[in-house]
Scaffold this active site. Structure first.
Site, PDB file in Angstrom:
ATOM      1  N   GLU B 157       0.842  -1.189  -0.054  1.00 35.50           N
ATOM      2  CA  GLU B 157       0.134   0.131   0.114  1.00 35.50           C
ATOM      3  C   GLU B 157       0.714   1.323  -0.062  1.00 35.50           C
ATOM      4  O   GLU B 157       1.785   1.459   0.939  1.00 35.50           O
ATOM      5  CB  GLU B 157      -0.735  -0.051   1.133  1.00 35.50           C
ATOM      6  CG  GLU B 157      -1.710   1.105   1.338  1.00 35.50           C
ATOM      7  CD  GLU B 157      -3.000   0.936   2.235  1.00 35.50           C
ATOM      8  OE1 GLU B 157      -3.701  -0.057   2.308  1.00 35.50           O
ATOM      9  OE2 GLU B 157      -3.486   2.201   2.768  1.00 35.50           O
ATOM     10  N   ARG B 158       0.629   2.041  -0.930  1.00 36.03           N
ATOM     11  CA  ARG B 158       1.435   3.349  -1.066  1.00 36.03           C
ATOM     12  C   ARG B 158       2.742   2.800  -1.397  1.00 36.03           C
ATOM     13  O   ARG B 158       3.738   3.720  -0.926  1.00 36.03           O
ATOM     14  CB  ARG B 158       1.322   4.427  -0.035  1.00 36.03           C
ATOM     15  CG  ARG B 158      -0.197   4.657   0.527  1.00 36.03           C
ATOM     16  CD  ARG B 158      -0.768   5.361  -0.741  1.00 36.03           C
ATOM     17  NE  ARG B 158      -2.310   5.373   0.013  1.00 36.03           N
ATOM     18  CZ  ARG B 158      -3.254   5.786  -1.156  1.00 36.03           C
ATOM     19  NH1 ARG B 158      -3.007   5.705  -2.443  1.00 36.03           N
ATOM     20  NH2 ARG B 158      -4.356   6.327  -0.706  1.00 36.03           N
ATOM     21  N   ASN B 200      -3.467  -1.322   7.603  1.00 33.94           N
ATOM     22  CA  ASN B 200      -4.685  -1.422   7.059  1.00 33.94           C
ATOM     23  C   ASN B 200      -4.764  -3.250   7.153  1.00 33.94           C
ATOM     24  O   ASN B 200      -4.341  -3.828   5.916  1.00 33.94           O
ATOM     25  CB  ASN B 200      -5.045  -1.007   5.787  1.00 33.94           C
ATOM     26  CG  ASN B 200      -5.492   0.429   5.973  1.00 33.94           C
ATOM     27  OD1 ASN B 200      -5.799   0.843   6.982  1.00 33.94           O
ATOM     28  ND2 ASN B 200      -4.797   1.514   4.982  1.00 33.94           N
ATOM     29  N   LYS B 279      -3.745   0.632  13.830  1.00 28.79           N
ATOM     30  CA  LYS B 279      -4.584   1.533  13.345  1.00 28.79           C
ATOM     31  C   LYS B 279      -6.066   1.269  13.534  1.00 28.79           C
ATOM     32  O   LYS B 279      -6.703   0.349  13.150  1.00 28.79           O
ATOM     33  CB  LYS B 279      -4.418   1.549  11.674  1.00 28.79           C
ATOM     34  CG  LYS B 279      -5.125   2.649  10.957  1.00 28.79           C
ATOM     35  CD  LYS B 279      -4.807   2.670   9.394  1.00 28.79           C
ATOM     36  CE  LYS B 279      -5.793   3.583   8.699  1.00 28.79           C
ATOM     37  NZ  LYS B 279      -5.480   3.694   7.452  1.00 28.79           N
ATOM     38  N   GLU B 283     -10.329   5.308   9.127  1.00 31.32           N
ATOM     39  CA  GLU B 283     -10.398   4.868   7.745  1.00 31.32           C
ATOM     40  C   GLU B 283     -11.056   3.722   7.514  1.00 31.32           C
ATOM     41  O   GLU B 283     -10.713   2.949   6.626  1.00 31.32           O
ATOM     42  CB  GLU B 283      -9.078   5.403   6.874  1.00 31.32           C
ATOM     43  CG  GLU B 283      -8.752   6.568   7.020  1.00 31.32           C
ATOM     44  CD  GLU B 283      -7.121   6.687   6.288  1.00 31.32           C
ATOM     45  OE1 GLU B 283      -6.731   5.740   5.777  1.00 31.32           O
ATOM     46  OE2 GLU B 283      -6.861   7.789   5.777  1.00 31.32           O
ATOM     47  N   ARG B 333     -10.602  18.372   9.886  1.00 35.22           N
ATOM     48  CA  ARG B 333      -9.905  16.928  10.225  1.00 35.22           C
ATOM     49  C   ARG B 333      -8.570  17.393  10.817  1.00 35.22           C
ATOM     50  O   ARG B 333      -8.170  16.374  11.534  1.00 35.22           O
ATOM     51  CB  ARG B 333      -9.733  16.466   8.501  1.00 35.22           C
ATOM     52  CG  ARG B 333      -8.323  15.389   8.692  1.00 35.22           C
ATOM     53  CD  ARG B 333      -8.613  14.679   7.346  1.00 35.22           C
ATOM     54  NE  ARG B 333      -7.324  13.984   7.299  1.00 35.22           N
ATOM     55  CZ  ARG B 333      -6.937  12.974   6.188  1.00 35.22           C
ATOM     56  NH1 ARG B 333      -7.814  13.155   5.326  1.00 35.22           N
ATOM     57  NH2 ARG B 333      -5.826  12.329   6.159  1.00 35.22           N
ATOM     58  N   LYS B 357       1.732  11.207  13.253  1.00 34.17           N
ATOM     59  CA  LYS B 357       2.221  11.654  12.038  1.00 34.17           C
ATOM     60  C   LYS B 357       2.525  13.173  12.310  1.00 34.17           C
ATOM     61  O   LYS B 357       2.141  13.894  13.118  1.00 34.17           O
ATOM     62  CB  LYS B 357       0.936  11.674  10.945  1.00 34.17           C
ATOM     63  CG  LYS B 357       0.433  10.265  10.537  1.00 34.17           C
ATOM     64  CD  LYS B 357      -0.347  10.353   9.540  1.00 34.17           C
ATOM     65  CE  LYS B 357      -0.823   8.962   8.994  1.00 34.17           C
ATOM     66  NZ  LYS B 357      -1.261   8.978   7.606  1.00 34.17           N
ATOM     67  N   ASP B 362      -1.948  14.526   6.525  1.00 37.00           N
ATOM     68  CA  ASP B 362      -1.560  13.316   6.048  1.00 37.00           C
ATOM     69  C   ASP B 362      -0.225  13.299   5.155  1.00 37.00           C
ATOM     70  O   ASP B 362      -0.314  13.152   4.021  1.00 37.00           O
ATOM     71  CB  ASP B 362      -2.845  12.581   5.304  1.00 37.00           C
ATOM     72  CG  ASP B 362      -2.238  11.160   5.005  1.00 37.00           C
ATOM     73  OD1 ASP B 362      -1.623  10.583   5.481  1.00 37.00           O
ATOM     74  OD2 ASP B 362      -3.183  10.454   4.078  1.00 37.00           O
ATOM     75  N   GLU B 384       5.986  10.034  13.730  1.00 38.09           N
ATOM     76  CA  GLU B 384       5.659   9.136  12.562  1.00 38.09           C
ATOM     77  C   GLU B 384       5.958  10.148  11.200  1.00 38.09           C
ATOM     78  O   GLU B 384       5.298  11.039  10.916  1.00 38.09           O
ATOM     79  CB  GLU B 384       4.307   8.497  12.364  1.00 38.09           C
ATOM     80  CG  GLU B 384       4.220   7.613  11.015  1.00 38.09           C
ATOM     81  CD  GLU B 384       2.718   7.031  11.158  1.00 38.09           C
ATOM     82  OE1 GLU B 384       2.143   6.577  12.179  1.00 38.09           O
ATOM     83  OE2 GLU B 384       2.459   6.421   9.950  1.00 38.09           O
ATOM     84  N   GLU B 390       4.369   8.965  -0.692  1.00 37.36           N
ATOM     85  CA  GLU B 390       2.927   8.902  -1.191  1.00 37.36           C
ATOM     86  C   GLU B 390       2.532  10.207  -2.024  1.00 37.36           C
ATOM     87  O   GLU B 390       2.114  10.333  -3.192  1.00 37.36           O
ATOM     88  CB  GLU B 390       1.968   8.563  -0.118  1.00 37.36           C
ATOM     89  CG  GLU B 390       0.574   8.770  -0.497  1.00 37.36           C
ATOM     90  CD  GLU B 390      -0.394   8.453   0.889  1.00 37.36           C
ATOM     91  OE1 GLU B 390       0.126   7.902   1.725  1.00 37.36           O
ATOM     92  OE2 GLU B 390      -1.468   8.339   0.583  1.00 37.36           O
ATOM     93  N   TRP B 555     -13.421  13.425   2.953  1.00 38.04           N
ATOM     94  CA  TRP B 555     -11.928  13.329   3.423  1.00 38.04           C
ATOM     95  C   TRP B 555     -11.629  14.723   4.011  1.00 38.04           C
ATOM     96  O   TRP B 555     -10.663  14.459   4.759  1.00 38.04           O
ATOM     97  CB  TRP B 555     -10.982  13.047   2.251  1.00 38.04           C
ATOM     98  CG  TRP B 555     -11.458  11.486   1.559  1.00 38.04           C
ATOM     99  CD1 TRP B 555     -12.248  11.457   0.464  1.00 38.04           C
ATOM    100  CD2 TRP B 555     -11.054  10.278   2.003  1.00 38.04           C
ATOM    101  NE1 TRP B 555     -12.368  10.253   0.165  1.00 38.04           N
ATOM    102  CE2 TRP B 555     -11.715   9.339   1.140  1.00 38.04           C
ATOM    103  CE3 TRP B 555     -10.574   9.645   3.123  1.00 38.04           C
ATOM    104  CZ2 TRP B 555     -11.492   7.988   1.224  1.00 38.04           C
ATOM    105  CZ3 TRP B 555     -10.319   8.437   3.439  1.00 38.04           C
ATOM    106  CH2 TRP B 555     -10.800   7.475   2.484  1.00 38.04           C
TER     107      TRP B 555
END
Lengths: 693, 693
Positions: B157-158, B200, B279, B283, B333, B357, B362, B384, B390, B555
């Site tokens: 992923e990514r 995920n 996580k 999401e 957000r 993060k 993000d 993080e 990404e 989002w």
């Protein structure tokens, strides 16, 4: 299939009127056998009687006779390359007794379903003597089904009704019993040709032409019992993909020979096979351009291979540059099909049908009618419609497309708008069917016949209701019926469909269906893209709003909205010149911002938001008004349906309710995104002060 | 693997200086064995000599001694929950002879690579006596690898560097020889923990915790030889998914017991297992919210299960509403992580690390530093970062992120911008490592120790160059080194990386690498999103521009551009209040449009296009200028590299050239789309009259 599929327009009760009567079926041929089976089942169910006789036998007290025309009375009509057998029938009623006569067994089948549609009315009323014949022998449905599930597009490309009816688990289904039901439904609305795989032919699907022929033959056998011929979409690169050749150059002798042998194998396996559908040089599909050849070179090479079998090549005109630079305003995707194909008029073989999408772009809710349809008098042209609702709500929205198709079919290229005296000017339906008074071509004085008929992308799948949204059945129904007779009234077709699908339902149900569907196309247009500008959908899946989604992409689908105005200048004077692809008077009508119809204004002109429409509204206020009204209409659709939903099958009612809720959510999203986008950009507030974000 | 993977920063020649010398390795322990093997190989290759002795043996004429500290001299430092063993080492040079002493074998390994990095310089120069120790024992790399290839996200992923190094064909790789090379590379830059699967956690990957434990143990055995411990990302719903329970409520006794047994099985199989990464409630991932529990409830339940083994729980703070209504401007957000986690400060168990993060959104090219990092003095906080690019060019663009990370690590929450006297105010690095003078918490007067260290998403895969773009190796290199010592200069790290990776290359190569990479982060920022506003990427895959791509989505990533201005008002006075999540002085700095730094202006304020920046330029002119300059810089990057590319490995040169060409194409697309979007919207032309479409 764990759930029995919904009977759609052929529930048992649709056969009540026939089933109660004394019925005779007379005549040979496979389809006469099918007719006899239908009648036998119906009479057994409802208490009538059924006799199978020879043609010409006495039919003394029969109330319904379905018979081949006795020998000597008429001959089957001549067949031309790719035209089907004579499908006509004669319907007579005398003292309440009905006789359906047909020169060929296909006509007998269509006559049967004619009586089914009429129901008791077939036997009531004054004496009658009518002859029915389809407007064209080419009434085709294209399935964009993949054998293997495509990682992005899924099993059915642009499919919104589950998996494929044809394929499962990477192969043709072992059990074709549901396909048999499907063929029967199609036959009942007049479809007589089906292409069974996606025009984007991927590696697995290419094999249908070779390794899978025995499986395709099984499918063809199912459709054959219902008077339907099977076609395959083929890859133009098949000689490379399947034959191991180094080229698929249409002028290469080995390539031509490969196709000759491929055709021989196909028709050996399936003697009544219909032909090939080809998407060439389009959106990444291979084609003759790679070899510096024309589309006529490509199509004619294939046509020669299939000609010995009266096979057809349906060659799609959907050719454009999908790697366009958005910075370049001189390239116009709308021009592409005309620019590619018009110069080839007269160059295509007799058994090539050039298949033209109804508009110059891609099945939008509103487009001008494609000028290609008027531009190739020496070419067999098919009109291509899209029954699957790719850009019209994806079968989550109730959108009845009959009115859109009817408007397209009735469009007259050579008559001024509103000119009532122009009734003898040919319509699009005339051009596609070769009927009516087709326009004189300035060059030759005549239009090529037979014409190319109709094709459309299917909206069906293995969904319980066949079409996802139960009301989307009405679109497939209407498409088939309009192919047979393009002059039918779409509102009357809705009645036909509702009468068959909801037999015995109270009038309130039918009224609610009209309330939901009659203006649903217009409603969808209201809450989505305004004034013909099109797109504004989420890239890729094409569902839901994204005003700038395609604005800076290579796909050539722009609106050019800035802070002052919006629209694409496609005039000949200052724009891309697309308007000049129309014959007079439409080239002038579209050229002028004064005469261009409101609903297409932004397709042809870039105008300020303050431009005043013929309706009296400004462009920006029109955007706001239609978007608010569109959502209000969906709310009223829901009210109308809610009141009657307890009166119909519970599962169907649930499905419809779930879809209508999504339609309202989605319509609201469209309204708010589009209104907000244009308020932010134009700075002009809604005159009525409604909420925009 | 058909192609030998690129040696990255450990080509054989990197060991020349060691390999030519007389080297002694003394001491027990697995990692001492690894050190001995490395030295033996190097000395065999380059003609030196190698002896393996006992600690304290005479080492007369040795030029390099790597030894455990002789007994009695020092003791290994104390270990705390989840802190690693003592990894420090002492480096002394006397008359050109070097001695590396370490209390534990891990330090010996780090000392070896220290000497490798120094090369000949290790042995040159004046006598020296230095002690080196990592800033934190928690230097972690998170792999977002799936065991099975995910239909949308792919295997990694990514991930932009091919398939997974861990998994192939739905299982842990049979051949782990390449993973061994990878572990060696990670050890050489100081990484000591690796999470080996995607946060995920899909159905297949959940099984790593149970059925696949023997396979995970094989992976752990590979990493163990290099001083690296393995962690697993786990699904909070594992008791349901894997245990057949009806709930994963953290306060349910059966759930807690399930995790206790799961942990016992894991540590039985892998005694030095690191812990779990979670996580939760993010999401679409499951979490404690479903049961009305807090994230502390969830994390502490897991922490209790792993505590007997000194295991850690890395609990991600990336929790926000991803089904936000874009119409609602009050929901922000950016506020979410702080709002969710700040109230839980002090509630987390000793062995829980809350992983934050670096920014509130993000991993954008520019964000303010997350205020969560300063808000939880009684919680172990990990910073993080995202090594995988990404949102920063996906390893098709050359973007060296060292400067971004360095800037984040050096940010001081409690010091005014430009306040030189604030040197003793704690940096983000201090907060994450528990070192330096961490700020006094108003409540308790102290910050929790040990802290949480660092974590980052990996950028590696089974690509020949490990990272797709060969220059993206520099990011992984810099991340590891900054974990060890956050004060390192990113430009110096680039030199280190270049020296190791291109040993013996002419100075021109190194100069070209600097020309390409030094300001590449800034360059990327120039041609993408301006002034901290972020996003504007294509939804889903996040590559390339789409200014409105996320503007009307759920989002929560908006820019609110209209015809007059742009930006998000996050002030406390008139906006979302996000600025108030910072301590003074930054809450005031960000609150005021006068003091807010230019590069974050649009993150905190909605301003007219004509607003004048501190730089003297207007916002709109800044957009134009930076976008034109960004592309020009990429052109110059290409020139700089082209001149030296014949001097490096041909395959590497080809790969870089291909990537740079794509970077230029993409940067041009960014420039034109962003400029055009804002010209159309603002109507304000470029002062310099350059081409905008």
């Amino acid at each position: 299939m764990t759930t029995t599929p919904h009977p759609a327009w052929l529930p048992d009760d649709a056969f009540t009127a026939i089933g109660r009567r004394r019925v005779v079926v007379a005549g040979d041929g496979a389809l006469a056998g099918t007719v006899a089976e239908e009648v036998a089942a119906a009479t057994a169910r409802f208490g009538g009687s059924f006799s199978r006789l020879e043609v010409g036998d006495g039919v003394a007290d029969a109330e319904l006779v379905l018979t081949l025309t006795p020998p000597g009375l008429t001959e089957p009509g001549p067949t031309e390359p790719g035209a089907d057998v004579d499908e006509s029938f004669r319907f007579t009623r005398e003292g309440g007794a009905v006789v359906v006569q047909a020169p060929c067994d296909a006509g007998l089948l269509h006559g049967l379903f004619h009586v089914v549609r009429l129901g008791e009315a077939a036997f009531d009323g004054p004496d009658a003597d009518e002859t029915h014949a389809p407007a064209t022998g080419l009434r085709m449905l294209d399935h964009w089904d993949n054998v293997a599930v495509h990682p992005v597009m899924g099993q059915v490309e642009r499919g919104y009704a589950g998996g494929s009816l044809f394929y499962d688990d990477g192969a043709v289904r072992a059990d074709l019993s549901r396909l048999e039901r499907y063929a029967r439904l199609l036959a009942a609305v007049g479809i007589n040709r089906v292409a069974i795989n996606n025009v984007n032919v991927h590696a697995r699907e290419a094999l249908l032409l070779t390794d899978d022929l025995p499986e395709v033959a099984r499918v063809a056998a199912v459709f054959r019992r219902w008077g339907i011929r099977v076609h395959l979409a083929v890859s133009f690169a098949s000689p490379i993909l399947l034959g191991g050749l180094a080229t698929s150059d249409p002028l290469d002798a080995d390539v031509a020979h490969w196709w000759v042998r491929a055709a021989a194998r196909v028709w050996t396996a399936i003697p009544d096979f219909g032909g090939f559908v080809v998407k060439a040089d389009s959106e990444g599909q291979p084609g003759p351009f790679a070899y510096g050849r024309t589309h006529a070179d490509g199509a004619n090479m294939l046509a020669a291979a299939v000609a010995p079998y009266d096979g057809l090549v349906h060659w799609r005109a959907f050719v454009y540059d999908h790697r366009q630079d958005w910075r370049d305003r001189s390239t116009d995707r709308a021009r592409a099909a005309y620019d590619h194909f018009r110069p080839l008029d007269g160059a295509f073989a007799d058994n090539v049908v050039v298949q033209v999408k109804y508009g110059p772009m891609d099945f939008q809710v509103r487009e001008p009618v494609s000028p290609v349809l008027a531009a190739m008098p020496r070419t067999r042209i098919a009109l291509e419609l899209q029954v699957t609702q790719e850009y019209t709500g994806q079968q989550r929205h109730a959108v009845y497309l009959g009115p859109q198709w009817s408007e397209i079919l009735g469009f007259r290229f050579w008559a001024a708008p509103g000119d009532a005296a122009a009734d003898d000017s040919p319509t699009v339906a005339d051009l596609a069917t070769g009927r009516g008074k087709a326009a004189e071509d300035p060059g030759t004085g005549a239009w090529r016949k037979p014409a190319g008929g109709f094709a459309a992308v299917s909206n069906t799948g293995d969904d319980e209701f066949w079409t996802g949204h139960p009301f989307a059945q009405a679109n497939l129904y209407a498409y088939g019926r309009l192919c047979w007779d393009p002059g039918l009234d779409p509102s009357a077709l809705l009645d036909e469909w509702a009468g068959l699908t909801f037999p015995g339902a109270p009038d309130a149900v039918r009224a609610a269906l009209h309330a939901v569907l009659d203006r649903s196309w217009e409603t969808y247009e209201q809450y989505t893209t305004p004034l013909g500008v099109g797109f504004m959908v989420r890239p890729g899946h094409h569902y839901g709003p994204d005003v700038d989604g395609y604005e800076y992409t290579p796909w050539g689908t722009y609106h050019f909205a800035d802070r002052d105005g919006i629209g694409v200048d496609r005039t000949t004077r200052t724009g891309t010149g697309y308007a000049g692809q129309y014959p007079s008077p439409w080239r002038e009508v579209y050229e002028s911002v004064e005469t261009c119809p409101d609903e297409l204004l932004l397709f042809f002109h870039h105008v300020p938001y303050t431009h005043v429409l013929h309706s009296g509204s400004t462009v920006i206020q029109h955007v706001y008004d239609t978007h608010f009204e569109g959502v209000e209409r969906v709310e009223r659709m829901i009210e109308a349906w809610s009141a009657v939903s307890p009166l119909v099958d519970e599962r169907l009612a649930e499905r419809v309710a779930e879809r209508l809720a999504e339609q309202l959510r989605s319509a609201t999203e469209w309204r708010d995104q589009v209104n907000t986008y244009f308020l932010r950009k134009s700075g002009i507030p809604d005159e009525r002060g409604r909420t925009i974000y």
